[in-house]
Scaffold this active site. Sequence first.
Site, mmCIF file in Angstrom:
data_model
loop_
_atom_site.group_PDB
_atom_site.id
_atom_site.type_symbol
_atom_site.label_atom_id
_atom_site.label_comp_id
_atom_site.label_asym_id
_atom_site.label_seq_id
_atom_site.Cartn_x
_atom_site.Cartn_y
_atom_site.Cartn_z
ATOM 1 N N HIS A 285 0.828 -1.092 0.123
ATOM 2 C CA HIS A 285 -0.039 0.071 0.012
ATOM 3 C C HIS A 285 0.751 1.320 -0.012
ATOM 4 C CE1 HIS A 285 -3.324 2.514 0.428
ATOM 5 N NE2 HIS A 285 -3.743 2.174 1.568
ATOM 6 N N HIS A 324 -1.906 -1.646 -11.279
ATOM 7 C CA HIS A 324 -2.508 -1.401 -10.334
ATOM 8 C C HIS A 324 -3.964 -2.396 -10.147
ATOM 9 C CE1 HIS A 324 -5.025 1.458 -7.760
ATOM 10 N NE2 HIS A 324 -3.813 1.865 -7.367
ATOM 11 N N ASP A 380 3.048 5.452 -7.783
ATOM 12 C CA ASP A 380 4.263 5.369 -7.102
ATOM 13 C C ASP A 380 5.545 5.189 -7.783
ATOM 14 O OD1 ASP A 380 2.858 4.545 -4.403
ATOM 15 O OD2 ASP A 380 2.167 2.773 -5.544
#
Length: 446
Positions: A285, A324, A380
């Site tokens: 996460h 994702h 990210d």
Amino acid sequence: MDSVTSTAKNQKTEAASTSSQTLSVTDNRTGKSYEVPIVNGTIKAMDLRQIKTDPEDFGMMSYDPAFNNTASCVSRITYIDGDKGILRYRGYPIEELAEKSTYLETAYLILNGELPNEAQLKDWAWHISHHTFIHESIKKFLDGFHYDAHPMGMMISTISALSTFYHDAKDVLNEESRQKQTYRLIGKMPTIAAFAYRHTLGMPFVYPDNELSYPGNFLNMLFRTTETRYRPNPTLERALDILFILHADHEQNCSANVIRGVGSSHVDPYSATVAAIAALYGPLHGGANEEVLRMLLEIGSVEKVPDFIKRVKAGETKLMGFGHRIYKNYDPRARIIKRVAYEVFELMGKNPLLEIALECERIALEDEYFVKRKLYPNVDFYTGLIYQSMGFPMTMFPVLFAIPRTSGWLAQWQEMLTDPEQKIARPRQIYLGHETRDYVPMDHRS
């Protein structure tokens, strides 16, 4: 006669429309058929309970590990269309908010449903900035951590401790109390994060400066040394503001689900927020951008990227920052962050890992293996590079995620509390263990 005929036709049309909004289910075990209502493209799980093999049967349940296809709530906060790469807060595209808004304005939008007018934004910012200071005893609490304690662990413990300072926070059904705790949490989160960072460096804490912007004040508490007055660099200040906007909320992710689940017991918001922070702490996460950076360091050079990609395709390792759970398209936040990255690099110098990242992205976007699997860069992939260039150690990455996500968590928490359909979270299970067994004395056990 015409009127009667018209009325009959309308009634027939309405009946057909009503019947079309149901799901017909036939249980082949019993031969019985059921009509289950469809509302907003969903069926209620409790409507399956009527499907039984006999009166003693508990009833049908749905089985959905990790909530892959289960809606646990009705929400009006964040909308995501992963196939099209769409992210909106309260209907506003993330691209527009990142370009035109500030984090505090976006936080107001997420929590209140509408963009503030000038007076509302001024009042909101005033309340947030006047709740940035923390009790002196909290400083002593922070001093108790070892010098190499992880900042995220320090955040979890310290936010939890706040619940012992604000007893009024327990009145979660009181709207005025909820508003006050919202000011406190959004205001104090950067302060605690900055203090945790300074503690790991053995540097004295820097108090908030309420004349600075929300991200500017955070930079002040992080990096101020001997200056009489800290003035944040506008490029870094704006970059941080945009990063905060992009991380403010993301629908029913792991930590949002956690704050709703824990909050459903009507515990105070500090304890519920701590649970969400703990969920964010995990590498799947909030720790994902740290994993991207470790991967780029492992690759080492642009020349080694093709071999690394081969290993990924062979299933020997993973291409972190790609793909994702929700997005099957280019993550809209990743496009914005890539632009911000270049602005930061222009000021701070190009991150040596950037060329490796760009080569990974180039190959992956052209390779059939990744295209077929719809593996695109996510948020990210570039954030770690930006944070590293701004001077943050990798241990601070999930903390920088937690600060802006606080507004999203609180919005989810508040929406859950005010939803009359919500009760204390208590999922069912499929029990496959032993039936009743007799206790065996110790001297009779094999």
